[in-house]
Design a protein around this motif. Structure first.
Motif, PDB file in Angstrom:
ATOM      1  N   ASP A   1       0.833  -1.191   0.000  1.00  0.00           N
ATOM      2  CA  ASP A   1       0.000   0.000   0.000  1.00  0.00           C
ATOM      3  C   ASP A   1       0.874   1.249   0.000  1.00  0.00           C
TER       4      ASP A   1
ATOM      5  N   GLN B   1       0.279  -0.750 -16.897  1.00  0.00           N
ATOM      6  CA  GLN B   1      -0.806  -0.786 -17.860  1.00  0.00           C
ATOM      7  C   GLN B   1      -0.195  -0.909 -19.250  1.00  0.00           C
TER       8      GLN B   1
ATOM      9  N   ILE C   1     -12.304  11.044  -7.630  1.00  0.00           N
ATOM     10  CA  ILE C   1     -12.332   9.822  -6.816  1.00  0.00           C
ATOM     11  C   ILE C   1     -13.741   9.557  -6.292  1.00  0.00           C
TER      12      ILE C   1
ATOM     13  N   SER D   1     -16.071   8.637  -9.142  1.00  0.00           N
ATOM     14  CA  SER D   1     -15.528   7.585 -10.019  1.00  0.00           C
ATOM     15  C   SER D   1     -15.341   8.082 -11.448  1.00  0.00           C
TER      16      SER D   1
ATOM     17  N   ASN E   1     -12.717   8.944 -14.379  1.00  0.00           N
ATOM     18  CA  ASN E   1     -11.360   8.589 -14.781  1.00  0.00           C
ATOM     19  C   ASN E   1     -10.685   9.771 -15.473  1.00  0.00           C
TER      20      ASN E   1
ATOM     21  N   LEU F   1      -7.169  11.431 -11.042  1.00  0.00           N
ATOM     22  CA  LEU F   1      -7.223  10.046 -10.576  1.00  0.00           C
ATOM     23  C   LEU F   1      -6.090   9.228 -11.182  1.00  0.00           C
ATOM     24  N   LEU F   2      -5.737   9.511 -12.432  1.00  0.00           N
ATOM     25  CA  LEU F   2      -4.622   8.813 -13.077  1.00  0.00           C
ATOM     26  C   LEU F   2      -3.318   9.075 -12.332  1.00  0.00           C
TER      27      LEU F   2
ATOM     28  N   TYR G   1      -2.963  10.072  -9.215  1.00  0.00           N
ATOM     29  CA  TYR G   1      -3.058   9.514  -7.866  1.00  0.00           C
ATOM     30  C   TYR G   1      -2.748   8.018  -7.883  1.00  0.00           C
ATOM     31  N   GLU G   2      -3.330   7.303  -8.829  1.00  0.00           N
ATOM     32  CA  GLU G   2      -3.063   5.869  -8.933  1.00  0.00           C
ATOM     33  C   GLU G   2      -1.606   5.605  -9.284  1.00  0.00           C
TER      34      GLU G   2
ATOM     35  N   LEU H   1       0.637   5.927  -6.176  1.00  0.00           N
ATOM     36  CA  LEU H   1       0.527   4.782  -5.270  1.00  0.00           C
ATOM     37  C   LEU H   1       1.340   3.594  -5.759  1.00  0.00           C
ATOM     38  N   THR H   2       1.410   3.405  -7.075  1.00  0.00           N
ATOM     39  CA  THR H   2       2.115   2.249  -7.639  1.00  0.00           C
ATOM     40  C   THR H   2       3.521   2.585  -8.106  1.00  0.00           C
TER      41      THR H   2
ATOM     42  N   ASP I   1       4.398   4.425 -10.589  1.00  0.00           N
ATOM     43  CA  ASP I   1       4.424   4.326 -12.055  1.00  0.00           C
ATOM     44  C   ASP I   1       5.041   5.610 -12.596  1.00  0.00           C
TER      45      ASP I   1
END
Length: 357
Positions: free
Chosen positions: A48, A114, A300, A303, A305, A309-310, A312-313, A316-317, A319
């Motif tokens: 996480d 992705q 967020i 919901s 896209n 949001l891109l 933020y994701e 977290l990863t 990327d």
């Protein structure tokens, strides 16, 4: 003005180069990168947002042949394969030079997680953020400017006092609370179910007629835009009011009134041009805020896209291509909008000489 525009255009690539160098330094120094993230998944560890930082640091400090190997005993062949996959198998100077060349060509690479290029992801998400940002900014300006002018003209009246309560509420309550309130009352089904809850369009949008598509689009975007407008109009309203109040007390206004000009002629013939300069100057920052920061929680919650949001994701990863690609595009848009704002300055008031700066 031409020399000023040329000077600003020459500063844009230098600014982007500075951002690129900072991005590259972060890639090299920040723990919990894509290699560590993938290795953590391989060992079944928690990945996480907070665990990535601590686990990444632990893996870097642990002993072994590889800087990424932790106590789990990950095979060295797998580590080398991951380094090659994410581009960490080359020397630092080669990676930096390749990154500069790619960014000049607007080639931000492909997402780590992705199966799409960064430009494809940005192109897919951009319409959502642009829709939210443009509609919210337009409505905020259409509400805040007339309201601010009216409050300045009627300063101290009952209208000014009562509208100040609305402004205080709009500035004091966070945007996401307005969003939750709107969802509960108008989209959750508990009280009303007038608007859709998720997405920018319905699943069968492609099968609808043109008129039905337009109606469907506005039904989906109504609640997010209302939430952003309620949270954003207060500051612009007070900026407009204070700007006009400052101009209304100046000597040239008293002179114009003494010559017999009506209040409308004084307001829109003399005061408006000077008072609107500050308001116009804030347009680029307002638009960028709506596009890339103000819409994050809204995207967020509803919901949607979008770019917020891109990003933020992607954070977290870890990327990195997506993170720095969106940052690069947003910085470029901000610089261009700032230049457009300065040009608008000169159109509103030709007396401003930017070339003397």
């Amino acid at each position: 003005m031409r020399n000023y525009i040329i000077k600003r255009l020459l500063l844009i690539p230098l600014t982007l180069l500075g951002i690129l160098l900072v991005n590259f330094a972060i890639i090299q120094l920040a723990p919990g990168g894509p290699v560590e993230h993938t290795l953590a998944k391989y060992r079944g560890m928690n990945v996480d947002a907070t665990a990535q930082i601590t686990s990444g640091a632990e893996m870097r400090m642990s002993g072994g042949e590889s800087a990424y190997r932790g106590a789990g005993g990950v095979p060295e062949e797998l580590v080398k394969e991951l380094e090659k996959q994410f581009g960490f198998d080359k020397p630092v100077h080669e990676r930096l030079w390749k990154m500069i060349k790619d960014y000049v060509r607007f080639d931000f690479g492909r997402s780590y997680y992705q199966d799409k290029s960064v430009l494809e992801l940005i192109a897919e998400r951009m319409p959502v953020s642009v829709s939210l940002g443009l509609w919210s900014t337009l409505i905020i300006y259409l509400i805040a400017i007339p309201l601010g002018i009216k409050k300045a003209v009627c300063d101290g009246s009952k209208f000014d006092i009562w509208t100040s309560f609305a402004v205080i509420i709009g500035s004091a309550i966070p945007v996401f609370l307005f969003a939750v309130f709107l969802i509960v009352f108008f989209a959750g089904g508990t009280y009303f179910s007038w608007f859709p809850l998720r997405g920018l369009t319905s699943d069968n949008w492609a099968d609808l007629s043109w008129g039905a598509k337009i109606i469907d689009y506005f039904r989906h975007i109504t609640l997010p835009v209302i939430a952003m407008v309620i949270g954003g109009f207060a500051s612009l309203t007070m900026l407009t009011k204070n700007s006009f109040l400052d101009e209304l007390g100046k000597q040239y206004v008293l002179t114009a009134r003494a010559k017999g000009l009506s209040e409308r002629q004084v307001l829109y013939g003399h005061v408006f041009r000077n008072a609107m300069l500050l308001v116009i100057a804030g347009f680029p920052s307002m638009l960028i805020k709506m596009l890339f920061t103000g819409a994050l929680l809204i995207e967020i919650i509803f919901s949607l896209n979008g770019l917020g949001l891109l990003g933020y994701e992607a954070i977290l990863t870890r990327d990195y291509p997506v993170i720095f690609g969106t940052l690069y595009i947003s910085a470029l848009l901000g610089l261009v909008l700032k230049l457009i704002s300065d040009i608008t300055y000169s159109l509103v008031d030709p007396r401003i000489n930017f070339e003397a700066r």
